[in-house]
Motif scaffolding. Structure first.
Motif, PDB file in Angstrom:
ATOM      1  N   LEU A 214       9.485  16.632  -3.261  1.00  0.00           N
ATOM      2  CA  LEU A 214       9.799  15.624  -2.244  1.00  0.00           C
ATOM      3  C   LEU A 214       8.740  15.618  -1.148  1.00  0.00           C
ATOM      4  CD1 LEU A 214      13.679  15.945  -1.807  1.00  0.00           C
ATOM      5  CD2 LEU A 214      12.399  14.038  -2.796  1.00  0.00           C
ATOM      6  N   LYS A 215       8.289  16.833  -0.804  1.00  0.00           N
ATOM      7  CA  LYS A 215       7.243  16.923   0.210  1.00  0.00           C
ATOM      8  C   LYS A 215       5.966  16.229  -0.260  1.00  0.00           C
ATOM      9  CE  LYS A 215       4.931  20.607   0.700  1.00  0.00           C
ATOM     10  NZ  LYS A 215       4.479  21.996   0.930  1.00  0.00           N
ATOM     11  N   VAL A 216       5.639  16.387  -1.533  1.00  0.00           N
ATOM     12  CA  VAL A 216       4.449  15.733  -2.082  1.00  0.00           C
ATOM     13  C   VAL A 216       4.604  14.219  -2.022  1.00  0.00           C
ATOM     14  CG1 VAL A 216       3.085  15.346  -4.164  1.00  0.00           C
ATOM     15  CG2 VAL A 216       3.805  17.664  -3.554  1.00  0.00           C
ATOM     16  N   VAL A 217       5.776  13.715  -2.444  1.00  0.00           N
ATOM     17  CA  VAL A 217       6.021  12.264  -2.446  1.00  0.00           C
ATOM     18  C   VAL A 217       5.947  11.715  -1.029  1.00  0.00           C
ATOM     19  CG1 VAL A 217       7.718  10.457  -2.930  1.00  0.00           C
ATOM     20  CG2 VAL A 217       7.416  12.357  -4.534  1.00  0.00           C
ATOM     21  N   PHE A 218       6.645  12.394  -0.096  1.00  0.00           N
ATOM     22  CA  PHE A 218       6.676  11.902   1.273  1.00  0.00           C
ATOM     23  C   PHE A 218       5.301  12.024   1.929  1.00  0.00           C
ATOM     24  CE2 PHE A 218       7.960  11.709   5.714  1.00  0.00           C
ATOM     25  CZ  PHE A 218       8.892  10.680   5.675  1.00  0.00           C
ATOM     26  N   GLY A 219       4.587  13.105   1.612  1.00  0.00           N
ATOM     27  CA  GLY A 219       3.241  13.271   2.155  1.00  0.00           C
ATOM     28  C   GLY A 219       2.305  12.178   1.685  1.00  0.00           C
ATOM     29  N   MET A 220       2.384  11.813   0.411  1.00  0.00           N
ATOM     30  CA  MET A 220       1.558  10.719  -0.106  1.00  0.00           C
ATOM     31  C   MET A 220       1.929   9.402   0.553  1.00  0.00           C
ATOM     32  SD  MET A 220      -0.777  11.581  -2.331  1.00  0.00           S
ATOM     33  CE  MET A 220      -1.038  10.050  -3.241  1.00  0.00           C
ATOM     34  N   ALA A 221       3.234   9.190   0.780  1.00  0.00           N
ATOM     35  CA  ALA A 221       3.686   7.941   1.398  1.00  0.00           C
ATOM     36  C   ALA A 221       3.160   7.819   2.824  1.00  0.00           C
ATOM     37  CB  ALA A 221       5.212   7.864   1.372  1.00  0.00           C
ATOM     38  N   ILE A 222       3.288   8.906   3.600  1.00  0.00           N
ATOM     39  CA  ILE A 222       2.809   8.835   4.985  1.00  0.00           C
ATOM     40  C   ILE A 222       1.296   8.714   5.035  1.00  0.00           C
ATOM     41  CG2 ILE A 222       2.579  11.314   5.424  1.00  0.00           C
ATOM     42  CD1 ILE A 222       3.752  10.807   8.195  1.00  0.00           C
ATOM     43  N   LEU A 223       0.598   9.322   4.057  1.00  0.00           N
ATOM     44  CA  LEU A 223      -0.848   9.155   3.964  1.00  0.00           C
ATOM     45  C   LEU A 223      -1.186   7.689   3.707  1.00  0.00           C
ATOM     46  CD1 LEU A 223      -3.372  10.933   4.074  1.00  0.00           C
ATOM     47  CD2 LEU A 223      -3.269  11.111   1.586  1.00  0.00           C
ATOM     48  N   GLY A 224      -0.391   7.059   2.823  1.00  0.00           N
ATOM     49  CA  GLY A 224      -0.590   5.636   2.558  1.00  0.00           C
ATOM     50  C   GLY A 224      -0.344   4.787   3.791  1.00  0.00           C
ATOM     51  N   VAL A 225       0.683   5.146   4.574  1.00  0.00           N
ATOM     52  CA  VAL A 225       0.986   4.398   5.802  1.00  0.00           C
ATOM     53  C   VAL A 225      -0.198   4.468   6.762  1.00  0.00           C
ATOM     54  CG1 VAL A 225       2.402   4.379   7.897  1.00  0.00           C
ATOM     55  CG2 VAL A 225       3.478   4.616   5.660  1.00  0.00           C
TER      56      VAL A 225
ATOM     57  N   ILE B 189       6.113  14.535 -10.596  1.00  0.00           N
ATOM     58  CA  ILE B 189       6.518  14.685 -12.004  1.00  0.00           C
ATOM     59  C   ILE B 189       5.543  15.598 -12.744  1.00  0.00           C
ATOM     60  CG2 ILE B 189       6.804  13.449 -14.191  1.00  0.00           C
ATOM     61  CD1 ILE B 189       7.799  11.048 -12.563  1.00  0.00           C
ATOM     62  N   TRP B 190       4.247  15.405 -12.457  1.00  0.00           N
ATOM     63  CA  TRP B 190       3.218  16.230 -13.097  1.00  0.00           C
ATOM     64  C   TRP B 190       3.416  17.704 -12.757  1.00  0.00           C
ATOM     65  CZ3 TRP B 190      -0.801  15.850 -16.478  1.00  0.00           C
ATOM     66  CH2 TRP B 190      -1.780  16.849 -16.445  1.00  0.00           C
ATOM     67  N   TYR B 191       3.601  17.999 -11.449  1.00  0.00           N
ATOM     68  CA  TYR B 191       3.760  19.397 -11.025  1.00  0.00           C
ATOM     69  C   TYR B 191       5.090  19.998 -11.500  1.00  0.00           C
ATOM     70  CZ  TYR B 191      -0.328  18.938  -7.990  1.00  0.00           C
ATOM     71  OH  TYR B 191      -1.586  18.763  -7.515  1.00  0.00           O
ATOM     72  N   ALA B 192       6.152  19.190 -11.504  1.00  0.00           N
ATOM     73  CA  ALA B 192       7.452  19.699 -11.961  1.00  0.00           C
ATOM     74  C   ALA B 192       7.419  20.009 -13.454  1.00  0.00           C
ATOM     75  CB  ALA B 192       8.540  18.677 -11.657  1.00  0.00           C
TER      76      ALA B 192
ATOM     77  N   ASN C  40       0.820  -1.211   0.000  1.00  0.00           N
ATOM     78  CA  ASN C  40       0.000   0.000   0.000  1.00  0.00           C
ATOM     79  C   ASN C  40       0.854   1.261   0.000  1.00  0.00           C
ATOM     80  OD1 ASN C  40      -2.817  -0.278  -0.201  1.00  0.00           O
ATOM     81  ND2 ASN C  40      -2.937  -1.167   1.838  1.00  0.00           N
ATOM     82  N   VAL C  41       1.869   1.273   0.861  1.00  0.00           N
ATOM     83  CA  VAL C  41       2.750   2.439   0.938  1.00  0.00           C
ATOM     84  C   VAL C  41       3.459   2.645  -0.390  1.00  0.00           C
ATOM     85  CG1 VAL C  41       4.782   3.423   2.077  1.00  0.00           C
ATOM     86  CG2 VAL C  41       3.038   2.251   3.429  1.00  0.00           C
ATOM     87  N   GLY C  42       3.898   1.537  -1.007  1.00  0.00           N
ATOM     88  CA  GLY C  42       4.560   1.623  -2.302  1.00  0.00           C
ATOM     89  C   GLY C  42       3.661   2.222  -3.360  1.00  0.00           C
ATOM     90  N   ILE C  43       2.389   1.825  -3.367  1.00  0.00           N
ATOM     91  CA  ILE C  43       1.433   2.355  -4.344  1.00  0.00           C
ATOM     92  C   ILE C  43       1.219   3.850  -4.132  1.00  0.00           C
ATOM     93  CG2 ILE C  43      -0.975   2.264  -5.090  1.00  0.00           C
ATOM     94  CD1 ILE C  43      -0.916  -0.735  -4.398  1.00  0.00           C
ATOM     95  N   PHE C  44       1.064   4.257  -2.859  1.00  0.00           N
ATOM     96  CA  PHE C  44       0.876   5.681  -2.564  1.00  0.00           C
ATOM     97  C   PHE C  44       2.125   6.479  -2.932  1.00  0.00           C
ATOM     98  CE2 PHE C  44      -2.955   4.572  -0.412  1.00  0.00           C
ATOM     99  CZ  PHE C  44      -3.667   5.754  -0.234  1.00  0.00           C
ATOM    100  N   ALA C  45       3.323   5.905  -2.660  1.00  0.00           N
ATOM    101  CA  ALA C  45       4.569   6.600  -3.005  1.00  0.00           C
ATOM    102  C   ALA C  45       4.681   6.778  -4.515  1.00  0.00           C
ATOM    103  CB  ALA C  45       5.764   5.820  -2.464  1.00  0.00           C
ATOM    104  N   LEU C  46       4.296   5.747  -5.279  1.00  0.00           N
ATOM    105  CA  LEU C  46       4.308   5.859  -6.744  1.00  0.00           C
ATOM    106  C   LEU C  46       3.342   6.939  -7.209  1.00  0.00           C
ATOM    107  CD1 LEU C  46       4.440   2.088  -7.841  1.00  0.00           C
ATOM    108  CD2 LEU C  46       6.240   3.823  -8.094  1.00  0.00           C
ATOM    109  N   ALA C  47       2.178   7.000  -6.540  1.00  0.00           N
ATOM    110  CA  ALA C  47       1.227   8.058  -6.886  1.00  0.00           C
ATOM    111  C   ALA C  47       1.816   9.421  -6.570  1.00  0.00           C
ATOM    112  CB  ALA C  47      -0.080   7.851  -6.122  1.00  0.00           C
ATOM    113  N   GLY C  48       2.551   9.510  -5.442  1.00  0.00           N
ATOM    114  CA  GLY C  48       3.193  10.770  -5.084  1.00  0.00           C
ATOM    115  C   GLY C  48       4.251  11.164  -6.097  1.00  0.00           C
ATOM    116  N   ILE C  49       5.015  10.190  -6.565  1.00  0.00           N
ATOM    117  CA  ILE C  49       6.020  10.463  -7.600  1.00  0.00           C
ATOM    118  C   ILE C  49       5.353  10.960  -8.875  1.00  0.00           C
ATOM    119  CG2 ILE C  49       7.745   9.400  -9.097  1.00  0.00           C
ATOM    120  CD1 ILE C  49       8.425   7.528  -6.748  1.00  0.00           C
ATOM    121  N   GLY C  50       4.228  10.336  -9.212  1.00  0.00           N
ATOM    122  CA  GLY C  50       3.485  10.789 -10.391  1.00  0.00           C
ATOM    123  C   GLY C  50       3.011  12.216 -10.233  1.00  0.00           C
TER     124      GLY C  50
END
Length: 486
Positions: free
Chosen positions: A101-112, A87-90, A74-84
Motif C-alpha cells: 500500500l505504501k508503494v501504491v500510495f507513494g507512486m500516486a503522490i509522486l504522480g500528483v 503485485i510484482w513485489y508481493a 496522470n495520477v491514475g497512471i502513476f497509481a496503476l504503475a504503483g499497483i503493478g
C-alpha cells in the motif's frame, strides 16, 4: 520594464522522471527495510523500466490530447504503475499488504507532485505564447481557492504517506525484532521517515517556486502592459488563458486596451480630418492646390527623418514628434482665410501695401491656432501647427516675418517648413512664374543657405533630395513641370 520571456522546455519532464528513478532506487537500496535486501542494480533496472514506460505513456497521451495530460489522468497512471509494482513485489518477494500500500500510495503522490509541477510549467508556456482568441470568462475557480485546495491536498497526502511509513515500520519492528529494540532499529525507522519527508518537502518547494514564478510572470506582464498603455502604446495584449482571477484580469485588461485603441484611432481620424478640412479651406481660397498640402507635409517629414541622424537633433526628433510635424504641417497657411480675395487671388504682382497685408497671414494663422490651443490644452499638434504657421516665413538671418526671428530662435518646425514651402513654390507653376526644375530649385535653396535657410536643414535637404523628387512626382499637379527634368 523588461518583459519576462519563458519557453517550455521538454527537459523539465525528463528531469522529473530521472529524479523519480533515483529516489525510488535510493529508497529501496538504502532506506526501506524490505527492499534494501534487493541488489541496487536490480532496483535501478526495475525503477528505470517503470518510469521510462510512464514517460513514454505521457508522451503518447500528450500527442493524443494535443497538450498537457490532466492531473487525474496522470495520477491514475502513476497509481496503476504503483499497483503493478506492488503485485510484482508481493508475488516475487512476498512483501506484505502494508508495504505494498505504501508503494501504491507513494507512486500516486509522486504522480500528483510531478503532474502539478508540469501543469504549472505548461500554463507558464501558454501564458508566454498566448493565442489570439480572448474569450470572456464565465466560470472560474478563485486563485486563492486553487492554492488552498492544492495545499490541503498535499498536506493530506503527506500525512497519509508518513502515517503509512510509520505504521509499516512499527509493524515491521514488532514482527521482525525478536529481541529488545535497538538504536539501529530506531535509526532505520527515523531514516525512512526523514527520507520520505525530505523528498515530499523537496517536491513541494519546487511546485511552490514554479507556481510563484507563474503568478509573478502574469503580474509582471500585466504591469508591463499598463506601463506601455500609460505611455500611449496600446498594442500589448495579455494572455487570457490563465485560470482564476488572473485570467479574468487579463481578459478585461485586453478589452480595456482594445477599447482605448479604438477611441484613440477615432480621435486621430477626427484630428486628421479637422486638419485637412482647415488646411483645405485656406487652399481653396488661394491659387495653390490640395496637392501642395500633401507635398509640403511629406517634404517636412523627409527633412526631419534625415536631420535626426545628427546627434544634435536625434533626441528631439522622435518618431512621435516627426508624426506631429507631419500632421500639423498642412495648417501652415491657415491664416490666409483672413486675407481679402482682392489680394489673395490677385493674378499679378502685389504692391508694397498689398504685400504687407499678405504677410499678416502668418500671424493671423498663429493667433487662431494659439486661441484654439489655449481653449483645448494638452493637444501637442496644435502647438506645432501654431509654431509652423507663425514662423515658416522667418529667415535664418532675421530678415523674415512676422517677428524677424533669427537663427535658433526660430523653432525647428518653422525652419523645416520654410525650406519645404519655398521648394514647393519653386517647382510649382504660378500665374507670375513658370514651374522650375528640381535642379533650379536646389540652386536657389543653396543660394539661401545661411541667409534664408538654416544651414543644417539645407544639408538635410541635400541628403534626401531624391525623396523630394519622388514626393513631387507622386503628388504632382496638372501642368507641374517634372521635378526630375533639367
Amino acid at each position: 520594464m523588461a518583459e519576462t520571456s519563458f519557453v517550455q522546455s521538454p527537459k523539465r519532464a525528463t528531469v522529473h522522471y530521472i529524479v523519480a528513478i533515483i529516489i525510488f532506487t535510493v529508497y529501496g537500496s538504502k532506506v526501506c527495510p524490505f527492499i534494501d535486501s534487493l541488489p541496487t542494480a536490480v532496483l535501478l533496472l526495475q525503477s528505470a523500466t517503470v518510469f521510462m514506460l510512464l514517460y513514454f505513456v505521457r508522451l503518447i497521451l500528450r500527442a493524443i490530447y494535443h497538450g498537457e495530460v490532466s492531473l487525474i489522468t496522470n495520477v491514475g497512471i502513476f497509481a496503476l504503475a504503483g499497483i503493478g509494482f506492488a503485485i510484482w513485489y508481493a508475488t516475487l518477494y512476498g512483501f506484505p499488504l502494508d508495504s505494498n500500500l505504501k508503494v501504491v500510495f507513494g507512486m500516486a503522490i509522486l504522480g500528483v507532485m510531478i503532474s502539478l509541477d508540469l501543469a504549472i510549467d505548461n500554463t507558464r508556456y501558454q501564458t508566454a505564447h498566448p493565442n489570439t482568441q480572448f474569450e470572456a470568462p464565465h466560470k472560474f475557480t478563485p486563485l486563492a481557492g486553487q492554492i488552498g485546495l492544492g495545499a490541503m491536498l498535499l498536506v493530506i497526502m503527506v500525512t497519509v504517506l508518513l502515517g503509512l511509513v510509520v505504521t509499516k515500520d512499527l509493524l515491521w519492528l514488532v514482527e521482525h525484532t525478536e529481541h529488545k529494540t535497538t538504536i539501529a532499529d530506531i535509526d532505520s525507522i527515523l531514516k525512512e521517515f526523514f527520507f520520505v519527508g525530505l523528498v515530499v518537502l523537496g517536491y513541494i518547494a519546487v511546485i511552490s517556486k514554479n507556481g510563484a514564478n507563474l503568478i509573478h510572470q502574469q503580474l509582471e506582464r500585466q504591469t508591463h502592459a499598463m506601463v506601455l498603455a500609460a505611455d500611449g502604446q496600446l498594442e500589448q495584449k495579455l494572455p487570457s488563458n490563465h485560470t482564476g482571477e488572473l485570467g479574468v484580469i487579463a481578459y478585461y485588461t485586453n478589452k480595456m486596451l482594445n477599447d482605448l485603441q479604438t477611441s484613440y484611432d477615432e480621435i486621430n481620424r477626427t484630428r486628421d480630418a479637422t486638419i485637412i478640412g482647415l488646411s483645405t479651406l485656406a487652399e481653396v481660397r488661394d491659387n495653390e492646390t490640395g496637392a501642395h498640402i500633401l507635398r509640403t507635409q511629406n517634404y517636412v517629414r523627409a527633412l526631419a527623418y534625415t536631420l535626426r541622424r545628427q546627434s544634435k537633433y536625434a533626441a528631439y526628433l522622435s518618431d512621435d514628434t516627426i508624426d506631429l510635424l507631419y500632421k500639423s504641417a498642412p495648417l501652415h497657411d491657415v491664416g490666409k482665410v483672413g486675407i481679402p480675395d482682392a489680394i489673395l487671388l490677385k493674378p499679378g504682382k502685389l504692391t508694397d501695401e498689398e504685400f504687407v497685408i499678405m504677410k499678416t497671414h502668418a500671424q493671423l494663422g498663429a493667433d487662431a491656432l494659439s486661441m484654439t490651443e489655449k481653449s483645448v490644452e494638452g493637444i501637442a499638434f496644435l502647438r506645432f501647427a501654431q509654431e509652423i504657421a507663425a514662423t515658416h516665413h522667418e529667415k535664418w538671418d532675421g530678415s523674415g516675418y512676422p517677428l524677424g526671428l533669427a537663427g535658433n530662435r526660430i523653432p525647428l518646425s518653422g525652419r523645416l517648413m520654410a525650406l519645404a514651402d519655398v521648394y514647393d513654390a519653386l517647382i510649382s507653376k504660378r500665374v507670375y512664374k513658370p514651374a522650375f526644375s528640381h535642379e533650379k530649385a536646389k540652386e536657389i535653396i543653396l543660394q539661401g543657405k545661411g541667409t534664408h535657410f538654416d544651414p543644417a536643414v539645407v544639408e538635410a535637404f541635400l541628403a534626401c533630395e531624391h525623396q523630394f523628387v519622388e514626393i513631387a512626382a507622386q503628388f504632382a499637379d496638372d501642368g507641374m513641370l517634372d521635378a526630375r527634368a533639367g
